[in-house]
Design an enzyme around this catalytic site. Structure first.
Site, PDB file in Angstrom:
ATOM      1  N   LYS A 100       0.871  -1.162   0.000  1.00 29.43           N
ATOM      2  CA  LYS A 100       0.000   0.000   0.000  1.00 29.43           C
ATOM      3  C   LYS A 100       0.908   1.211   0.000  1.00 29.43           C
ATOM      4  O   LYS A 100       1.607   1.486   0.973  1.00 29.43           O
ATOM      5  CB  LYS A 100      -0.901   0.006   1.229  1.00 29.43           C
ATOM      6  CG  LYS A 100      -1.980   1.048   1.084  1.00 29.43           C
ATOM      7  CD  LYS A 100      -2.711   1.308   2.349  1.00 29.43           C
ATOM      8  CE  LYS A 100      -2.990   2.792   2.361  1.00 29.43           C
ATOM      9  NZ  LYS A 100      -3.267   3.284   3.677  1.00 29.43           N
ATOM     10  N   GLY A 161      -7.535   9.864   9.716  1.00 33.61           N
ATOM     11  CA  GLY A 161      -7.838  10.015  11.136  1.00 33.61           C
ATOM     12  C   GLY A 161      -8.799  11.140  11.471  1.00 33.61           C
ATOM     13  O   GLY A 161      -9.087  11.381  12.642  1.00 33.61           O
ATOM     14  N   ALA A 187      -9.282   6.049   4.299  1.00 38.53           N
ATOM     15  CA  ALA A 187      -9.041   7.177   5.211  1.00 38.53           C
ATOM     16  C   ALA A 187     -10.205   8.153   5.305  1.00 38.53           C
ATOM     17  O   ALA A 187     -10.837   8.474   4.313  1.00 38.53           O
ATOM     18  CB  ALA A 187      -7.789   7.960   4.820  1.00 38.53           C
ATOM     19  N   GLY A 188     -10.456   8.594   6.531  1.00 40.47           N
ATOM     20  CA  GLY A 188     -11.415   9.668   6.760  1.00 40.47           C
ATOM     21  C   GLY A 188     -12.782   9.221   7.237  1.00 40.47           C
ATOM     22  O   GLY A 188     -13.606  10.037   7.629  1.00 40.47           O
ATOM     23  N   ASN A 209      -8.901   2.539   9.879  1.00 38.96           N
ATOM     24  CA  ASN A 209      -8.172   2.170  11.092  1.00 38.96           C
ATOM     25  C   ASN A 209      -8.696   2.937  12.296  1.00 38.96           C
ATOM     26  O   ASN A 209      -9.334   2.396  13.192  1.00 38.96           O
ATOM     27  CB  ASN A 209      -6.671   2.421  10.893  1.00 38.96           C
ATOM     28  CG  ASN A 209      -5.797   1.842  11.998  1.00 38.96           C
ATOM     29  OD1 ASN A 209      -4.623   1.590  11.795  1.00 38.96           O
ATOM     30  ND2 ASN A 209      -6.327   1.609  13.190  1.00 38.96           N
ATOM     31  N   THR A 210      -8.507   4.263  12.267  1.00 32.44           N
ATOM     32  CA  THR A 210      -8.871   5.090  13.428  1.00 32.44           C
ATOM     33  C   THR A 210     -10.349   4.981  13.797  1.00 32.44           C
ATOM     34  O   THR A 210     -10.690   4.974  14.983  1.00 32.44           O
ATOM     35  CB  THR A 210      -8.515   6.564  13.153  1.00 32.44           C
ATOM     36  OG1 THR A 210      -7.162   6.620  12.705  1.00 32.44           O
ATOM     37  CG2 THR A 210      -8.644   7.402  14.409  1.00 32.44           C
TER      38      THR A 210
END
Lengths: 257, 72
Positions: A100, A161, A187-188, A209-210
């Site tokens: 990635k 994040g 992301a986001g 992830n976050t």
């Protein structure tokens, strides 16, 4: 639903939810969240081994590489040279050519340096890597990444994040129409509805992830995300009704008094 | 430790006996070689060469592995 597999560069994936392994309280929480999420692709970072304290446990004792596709990233790399170095190290540490690719442009936004990204992708693909690039929600860049040989593109929904959700759904839709490879929204994402929306728009998968690791109850959020991604995908496949300004009655008028 | 060499491992200076290979060093550090990448003077050492590549005075090694990470 169960025949609805995602295929990237000849590899089949069962889950359309991909998850990161950072920011968890401990490895046990990481393991449990990933298991509950149903994800079969997990991202990892490449870092120096702690040589002074070897008692520390290893992530791969908890995330079985036989069970999951390990997707190493080049997180933290701000130059093409660094990204290439980490990608090569990831391949040497692991078992596959998957990477990635992240080439970051700025510490505050963590937005990708898309010029550097395309350059690095080109070099790594020549070296036999399967490059999954973390990119901006820019259709032209997405097309260029596909042109240099990326078998999928990973546009962001919002800054890493940030939890802001999909900031530019129209660009994402244009990317989906512009390129013919799988789109993984990366992301986001902040909560389940963001993931469901991404899938309803036609994304092929969502990586986060976050949103899971940072939730007050990461295990419960992992489960919520599993449902959200499945629901969004099903709704996309089912085909939603068109939006209309005025009402359309669901009950027949005929037979009324 | 006759004829000790001085090498750099993950940014730290340490001594190791002359004649040691990359594989010897990994064993000394209790590192499972299947799970790491080794970079020696900025060049990646293939895992199959760990037992062949001897260490030399001033070598700079980086030993890396996968850790938890998502995006950043």
């Amino acid at each position: 639903m169960y025949d609805d597999r995602l295929v990237i560069a000849g590899r089949e994936f069962k889950s359309r939810l991909w998850v990161g392994t950072g920011k968890y309280k401990d490895f046990e929480e990481t393991r449990k969240a990933i298991e509950v999420s149903g994800a079969d692709v997990v991202t990892v970072a490449v870092r120096r081994v702690n040589i002074t304290d070897r008692s520390r446990e290893n992530l791969l004792d908890f995330i079985d590489p036989k069970k999951y596709t390990i997707l190493p990233n080049t997180a933290g790399c701000y130059t093409v040279e660094d990204a290439l170095r980490y990608a090569r190290l990831a391949r040497a540490a692991g078992v596959s050519d998957l990477i990635k690719l992240e080439v970051l442009g700025d510490e505050k936004t963590l937005f990708p340096d898309t010029a550097g990204l395309i350059e690095a992708a080109k070099i790594l693909i020549k070296e036999g890597f399967i490059v999954l690039p973390y990119t901006n929600d820019d259709p032209i860049v997405a097309k260029k990444l596909v042109d240099v040989g990326c078998p999928a593109v990973m546009p962001l929904a919002a800054p890493i994040g940030s939890g802001l959700g999909i900031r530019n759904p129209y660009n994402l839709k244009i990317i989906m129409e512009t390129v013919k490879v799988p789109i993984i929204v990366d992301a986001g994402v902040g909560t389940a509805s963001d993931a469901a929306l991404a899938m309803e728009y036609g994304a092929d998968a969502v990586l986060m992830n976050t949103a899971i690791a940072g939730a007050q109850d990461p295990i419960a959020m992992a489960e919520a995300m599993k449902y959200a991604v499945n629901a969004g995908r099903l709704a996309y496949k089912a085909g939603r009704i068109p939006r209309k300004l005025y009402a359309t009655a669901s009950s027949p008028i005929e037979g009324m008094l | 430790m006759a004829d000790a060499l001085q090498i750099h491992v993950n940014g730290q200076v340490r001594d190791c006996p002359s004649g040691w290979t990359v594989g010897d060093l990994l064993r000394e550090l209790d590192i499972t070689s299947e799970r790491v990448a080794v970079e020696l003077n900025l060049e990646i050492v293939d895992r199959k060469d760990f037992e062949l590549r001897g260490l030399r005075q001033g070598d700079r090694l980086e030993i890396l592995s996968f850790i938890g990470g998502g995006l950043d």
